[in-house]
Every structure is written in C-alpha cells, then in structure tokens.
Design a protein around this motif. Structure first.
Motif, mmCIF file in Angstrom:
data_model
loop_
_atom_site.group_PDB
_atom_site.id
_atom_site.type_symbol
_atom_site.label_atom_id
_atom_site.label_comp_id
_atom_site.label_asym_id
_atom_site.label_seq_id
_atom_site.Cartn_x
_atom_site.Cartn_y
_atom_site.Cartn_z
ATOM 1 N N PRO A 1 -35.701 48.586 16.186
ATOM 2 C CA PRO A 1 -34.409 47.936 16.435
ATOM 3 C C PRO A 1 -34.606 46.678 17.265
ATOM 4 C CG PRO A 1 -34.674 49.805 17.900
ATOM 5 C CD PRO A 1 -35.851 49.844 16.950
ATOM 6 N N ALA A 2 -33.664 45.763 17.167
ATOM 7 C CA ALA A 2 -33.736 44.512 17.929
ATOM 8 C C ALA A 2 -33.858 44.785 19.424
ATOM 9 C CB ALA A 2 -32.502 43.664 17.636
ATOM 10 N N GLU A 3 -33.199 45.845 19.895
ATOM 11 C CA GLU A 3 -33.200 46.150 21.322
ATOM 12 C C GLU A 3 -34.600 46.400 21.858
ATOM 13 O OE1 GLU A 3 -31.211 47.530 19.089
ATOM 14 O OE2 GLU A 3 -29.316 46.574 19.692
ATOM 15 N N PHE A 4 -35.485 46.944 21.028
ATOM 16 C CA PHE A 4 -36.856 47.190 21.480
ATOM 17 C C PHE A 4 -37.512 45.877 21.891
ATOM 18 C CE2 PHE A 4 -41.412 47.256 20.619
ATOM 19 C CZ PHE A 4 -41.816 48.317 21.415
ATOM 20 N N TYR A 5 -37.426 44.880 21.029
ATOM 21 C CA TYR A 5 -38.047 43.587 21.322
ATOM 22 C C TYR A 5 -37.378 42.914 22.511
ATOM 23 C CZ TYR A 5 -39.954 44.282 16.639
ATOM 24 O OH TYR A 5 -40.591 44.789 15.541
ATOM 25 N N LEU A 6 -36.050 42.942 22.549
ATOM 26 C CA LEU A 6 -35.319 42.271 23.623
ATOM 27 C C LEU A 6 -35.624 42.894 24.983
ATOM 28 C CD1 LEU A 6 -31.906 41.807 21.770
ATOM 29 C CD2 LEU A 6 -33.592 40.017 22.290
ATOM 30 N N HIS A 7 -35.733 44.209 25.042
ATOM 31 C CA HIS A 7 -36.042 44.875 26.303
ATOM 32 C C HIS A 7 -37.461 44.552 26.759
ATOM 33 C CE1 HIS A 7 -32.753 48.168 25.640
ATOM 34 N NE2 HIS A 7 -32.261 47.030 26.072
ATOM 35 N N GLN A 8 -38.395 44.474 25.824
ATOM 36 C CA GLN A 8 -39.774 44.173 26.202
ATOM 37 C C GLN A 8 -39.929 42.720 26.639
ATOM 38 O OE1 GLN A 8 -41.540 46.831 26.718
ATOM 39 N NE2 GLN A 8 -39.743 47.856 25.823
ATOM 40 N N ILE A 9 -39.141 41.827 26.054
ATOM 41 C CA ILE A 9 -39.136 40.434 26.512
ATOM 42 C C ILE A 9 -38.697 40.385 27.974
ATOM 43 C CG2 ILE A 9 -37.927 38.219 26.298
ATOM 44 C CD1 ILE A 9 -37.893 38.686 23.250
ATOM 45 N N GLU A 10 -37.631 41.113 28.302
ATOM 46 C CA GLU A 10 -37.148 41.150 29.689
ATOM 47 C C GLU A 10 -38.211 41.733 30.618
ATOM 48 O OE1 GLU A 10 -33.484 43.232 29.985
ATOM 49 O OE2 GLU A 10 -32.396 41.870 28.654
ATOM 50 N N ARG A 11 -38.872 42.765 30.151
ATOM 51 C CA ARG A 11 -39.912 43.399 30.963
ATOM 52 C C ARG A 11 -41.048 42.425 31.241
ATOM 53 N NH1 ARG A 11 -44.220 47.812 28.700
ATOM 54 N NH2 ARG A 11 -45.723 47.512 30.371
ATOM 55 N N ILE A 12 -41.516 41.737 30.216
ATOM 56 C CA ILE A 12 -42.619 40.781 30.389
ATOM 57 C C ILE A 12 -42.205 39.652 31.321
ATOM 58 C CG2 ILE A 12 -43.977 39.009 29.196
ATOM 59 C CD1 ILE A 12 -44.150 40.943 26.814
#
Length: 204
Positions: free
Chosen positions: A90-101
């Motif tokens: 899901p898009a949320e997976f990528y968006l959350h990992q961007i925030e984490r990085i």
C-alpha cells in the motif's frame, strides 16, 4: 542452476545439459543472508550503465548526496501470490518509511522507480525532494545500485538484487523491506527462508 535450502542450509546445484553456454535458473536466488566483500568484484554493474545511472541521479538532485531510492512494483504483484492477498504494497508503507528515513536523515532525497509511474505520481505528489524517473528496467536496476543512502524496496527479486549490489559497495546503505516479504498480508514468509540479515524488515 537449482536452489535447495532450509533454515539451516543453502545449496546450489548445477546440472549439465546440452548447451554449455546457456544457464537456466530455477528458484528465487535470494538466499544471500550475509554479504561478503569477496563478491564485490564479481557483482559489478556495467560501467557505461552505472555512469548513466549516476548522471540521472545527479540530474535529479544536483546538490544532494544523501539519496535513497524507492522501488514500487505493481503489475503482476496486484494478483500474486494470490488475488485475495497480493504482494503489492500500500502507498502508506512507502510514505511511512520516507518519514522514518527523514527522521534519521533530515536531508534525504528520494528517487522513485516503478512499473507504474502514473500511480507513483499520484501517491507521492505532496512529498518534497522526491523525483520519479521513468526509464527502462536496466537503467532502473542500475539507479537502485548507485543510490548511496539505500532504499525502500518492494518484495521483489528485481530490487533485492539491486540492493544486494548496492550493499556490497556501500555497507552503510539502509535497505528497508516489508516483513514476511510477499506474504506480508498473511504474516507468513513467502517464499520460505527468504529473509536476509542485511535488510531491515518492517511489519505493518
């Protein structure tokens, strides 16, 4: 070449056939649980292609060095390994990992590579310092292998191998993937024994 592995042992079998110059691979060939510097010279991207990739990265972010890639695989992953529980993330997976990085690397920039760039333009429209590169598969692979910071990958052999080459040359690169790989929706590793110790797996 055929794989045979379980939780204790991994083996490759080479069966000779009629044609000596052709090799057929059976299996996922993602059992590289550990990295060895001895392999770095063996797994090298063609220099012409690597140079093209570096130029594209520099064109996208001329004044940046801390660059990560994001590999978004859709296509067949919309229905594999099953229609009810596909491997697509899901898009949320990528968006959350961007925030984490970005929490750990405030100056991080991102290059997105995908088989569905239009979808990516929609989900990443509000993300700053992010560029989508729409290119051929060979160039996409090379770009992933040249992003110094690391990457966020789909449960894909394609980005796994690009990340493997990146880590051989840049041991500090951070590679993030979904826990359980293609089985992230059912909380079960698919395929079995696919887990690699140099990848950071995230459950969601």
């Amino acid at each position: 070449m055929q794989e045979s592995f379980n939780s204790q042992k991994h083996q490759l079998f080479h069966y000779k056939g009629i044609f000596s110059r052709h090799i057929f691979f059976d299996g996922f060939h993602q059992a590289g649980r550990s990295l060895s510097s001895d392999l770095a010279d063996f797994f090298q991207i063609n220099e012409r292609l690597a140079r093209k990739a570096r130029n594209l990265i520099k064109s996208a972010f001329p004044d940046k060095e801390n660059i990560f890639f994001i590999h978004v695989r859709r296509g067949d992953y919309l229905t594999w390994p099953s229609v009810d529980f596909p491997a697509v993330l899901p898009a949320e997976f990528y968006l959350h990992q961007i925030e984490r990085i970005r929490g750990e690397n405030p100056g991080a920039s991102f290059i997105v590579l995908s088989d569905d760039c239009e979808y990516c333009r929609n989900i990443f429209v509000q993300v700053k310092d992010l560029k989508i590169i729409d290119s051929d598969q060979m160039t996409d692979f090379a770009i992933m292998s040249q992003c110094i910071g690391g990457g966020i990958i789909s449960a894909s052999t394609f980005s796994w191998w690009a990340s493997y080459i990146l880590k051989l040359n840049n041991p500090n690169a951070v590679i993030i993937a979904p826990k359980y790989w293609a089985g992230h929706q059912v909380k079960k590793w698919i395929p079995k024994f696919i887990e690699s110790d140099w990848i950071e797996y995230v459950e969601f």
